[in-house]
Design a protein around this motif. Structure first.
Motif, short mmCIF file in Angstrom:
data_model
loop_
_atom_site.label_atom_id
_atom_site.label_comp_id
_atom_site.label_asym_id
_atom_site.label_seq_id
_atom_site.Cartn_x
_atom_site.Cartn_y
_atom_site.Cartn_z
N VAL A 421 0.84 -1.20 0.00
CA VAL A 421 0.00 0.00 0.00
C VAL A 421 0.87 1.25 0.00
CG1 VAL A 421 -1.81 1.25 1.24
CG2 VAL A 421 -1.78 -1.26 1.24
N GLY A 422 0.52 2.20 -0.86
CA GLY A 422 1.27 3.45 -0.94
C GLY A 422 0.47 4.62 -0.42
N GLU A 423 0.69 5.77 -1.01
CA GLU A 423 0.06 7.00 -0.55
C GLU A 423 -1.43 7.02 -0.87
OE1 GLU A 423 2.14 10.15 -2.41
OE2 GLU A 423 4.00 9.88 -1.25
N LEU A 424 -2.14 7.92 -0.20
CA LEU A 424 -3.56 8.12 -0.46
C LEU A 424 -3.76 8.61 -1.89
CD1 LEU A 424 -6.54 8.48 0.60
CD2 LEU A 424 -5.90 10.85 1.10
N ASP A 425 -4.71 8.01 -2.59
CA ASP A 425 -5.09 8.47 -3.92
C ASP A 425 -6.10 9.60 -3.75
OD1 ASP A 425 -5.84 8.91 -6.52
OD2 ASP A 425 -6.15 6.80 -7.01
N GLU A 426 -5.64 10.83 -3.93
CA GLU A 426 -6.51 11.97 -3.67
C GLU A 426 -7.68 12.04 -4.65
OE1 GLU A 426 -3.54 15.04 -3.88
OE2 GLU A 426 -3.38 15.11 -1.69
N PHE A 427 -7.58 11.36 -5.79
CA PHE A 427 -8.67 11.34 -6.75
C PHE A 427 -9.83 10.46 -6.30
CE2 PHE A 427 -4.95 12.63 -9.12
CZ PHE A 427 -5.43 13.65 -9.94
N SER A 428 -9.67 9.73 -5.20
CA SER A 428 -10.75 8.88 -4.68
C SER A 428 -11.78 9.67 -3.88
CB SER A 428 -10.18 7.75 -3.82
OG SER A 428 -9.54 8.27 -2.65
#
Length: 484
Positions: A421-428
């Motif tokens: 798991v990586g960074e938060l997907d801000e497009f979600s």
């Protein structure tokens, strides 16, 4: 003078000879002629036998090829784009009981991930034996998919009935920052934590649901006190009376920046509850959990230890502001579901929800769309977007109308490049548009994974006594299923 007559035989050598007084031409013995004729007959019989065996051999080869083809080939419904279809995973029972693959340098643990290909692309997935579902890509930023018919209409109705039997509680209005008042009694908190409704609190229930659903939560220190009391209980579980003794005043209400898992998801005119999906749950709920496991191809241990199914009902006029289901990592915070395994004291806990599966339980008369306001934007500039928490529906790039039985799946986090798991997907970023006529029922299933892989492993051992594992299934995915 004796005259010799030359007699020439025109018949076959076995015919009786003519009867001249003298025979001048030599004649083969009858026995030799018969031997020659038998040899011709044997040659023809040998040829027939060879040809029969040859044809039998060819027929056996063809039969073997057909057997291999029909026993190893796909049994799904025929798909036009067969090259892009996902091979069906093995039966779930084999996934649960299969041998472990050790998390070593030779066999690193990698999370499988659906690949979107392109917007509008349709692929086939197998959620049941001998049955396929279409999976349509709605967005690439974030990876967002639509699965029609994930639930039948009867299953949707049953989930709504189970939620009503469990008891729906209203979403509280956001409390001002200056008002840190208590919202739940000990008895209400006990019922929230008692997921299987057996009147006892087991270790798994306390650890897997340390936060309630309405903005109230158990503090880390007091949760540890409850855990110590649980360990000292001879029965290995806490009754309501024992819970009252060890809990005390263990919870408080957060403000606008706190709330559920460190944030406040504003909802108006909605009620909600949580349904346990583990052992002892209704068979439909367990079937939903199994379908999510097959769809995501994540290890069953990760899915089983994630949050319960949250069922929400929006009345007419109900909505929720745009929000992220997961949170960006921060040095002063840890994941809510693994904070006991963090071995450190952090002032805040955040949601670590790698995957969201949203279930539409009914078809809304008017309004109530699920909106992704920045889906497939070229860039994500929060300042330029304005207050999307209010304007997310009118300005949303993507809006999905609720249809009963349809499911949405999206990833809340990007890849870290190493299979985790990586960074938060801000497009979600997403929200629920206002219901203008009728009501809206949805179900949320979140799969919790800590970006800190070692902490996730410790949590797995603490809660279930088992290490994080990969099932021995075929993880060589097609172009549509790839590792992170």
């Amino acid at each position: 003078m004796v005259e010799y007559q030359n007699v020439q035989s025109t018949g076959n050598c076995s015919d009786p000879p003519s009867t001249p007084s003298f025979q001048t031409s030599p004649r083969l013995p009858a026995r030799d002629c018969l031997r020659l004729q038998r040899s011709n007959v044997c040659s023809r019989a040998y040829f027939v036998v060879v040809m029969v065996f040859f044809h039998l051999y060819i027929i056996n080869i063809i039969a073997l090829l057909l057997y291999v083809h029909y026993n190893t080939g796909s049994r799904e419904v025929p798909v036009l784009d067969r090259s892009n279809s996902i091979p069906p995973p093995p039966p779930l029972e084999r996934q649960v009981t299969s041998r472990d693959l050790s998390m070593s340098a030779d066999h690193p643990f990698r999370l499988p991930r659906l690949e979107g290909i392109r917007v509008g692309h349709t692929q086939m997935v197998s959620l049941f034996p001998e049955r396929s579902h279409s999976l349509r890509t709605l967005s690439l930023k974030p990876f967002l998919f639509e699965i029609p018919g994930f639930l039948s209409l009867e299953e949707c109705g049953l989930v709504m009935q189970l939620a009503q039997l469990k008891g729906m509680t209203p979403s509280p209005p956001p409390a001002p920052l200056a008002s840190q008042e208590e919202q739940l009694t000990q008895d209400e908190l006990f019922r929230l934590l008692d997921l299987n409704q057996d009147g006892l609190l087991q270790k798994e229930e306390i650890l897997s649901l340390s936060l309630s659903h309405d903005g109230s939560w158990l503090g880390s220190y007091n949760l540890r006190e409850i855990h110590i009391g649980l360990e000292s209980s001879p029965a290995g579980a806490l009754s309501l009376q024992e819970f009252r003794e060890v809990s005390g005043d263990v919870f408080h209400h957060g403000g606008l920046e706190s709330g559920l898992y460190g944030y406040n998801q504003v909802r108006q005119k909605s009620t909600q509850t949580r349904l346990y999906l583990g052992e002892g749950a209704h068979h439909i709920l367990k079937s939903i959990r199994n379908r999510v496991t097959r769809l995501t191809r994540l290890p069953s241990s990760l899915v089983d230890l994630s949050e319960p199914l949250e069922v929400i009902r929006y009345e007419q006029g109900g909505y929720s502001h745009a929000h992220h289901d997961s949170s960006p990592a921060h040095p002063d915070s840890c994941c809510a579901h693994t904070h006991l395994a963090a071995n450190s004291s952090t002032p805040s806990q955040i949601p670590c929800r790698y995957v969201t599966v949203l279930l539409f339980l009914n078809s809304v008369d008017e309004g109530g769309e699920s909106s992704f306001p920045v889906a497939d934007n070229r860039t994500y500039e929060e300042e330029a977007l304005g207050d999307l928490s209010v304007q997310y529906c009118a300005k949303g790039n993507l809006k999905i109308r609720p249809v009963a039985g349809t499911a949405l799946l999206w990833y809340n986090n990007l890849s870290d490049g190493n299979g985790w798991v990586g960074e938060l997907d801000e497009f979600s970023l997403h929200g629920d548009c206002m219901v203008t006529r009728g009501s809206k029922w949805i179900g949320n299933i979140w799969i919790n994974i800590d970006p800190d892989q070692e902490r996730q492993k410790r949590y797995q051992q603490l809660v279930s006594g088992q290490q994080l594992r990969q099932e021995s299934q075929n993880l060589e995915h097609s172009d549509l299923h790839q590792d992170l």
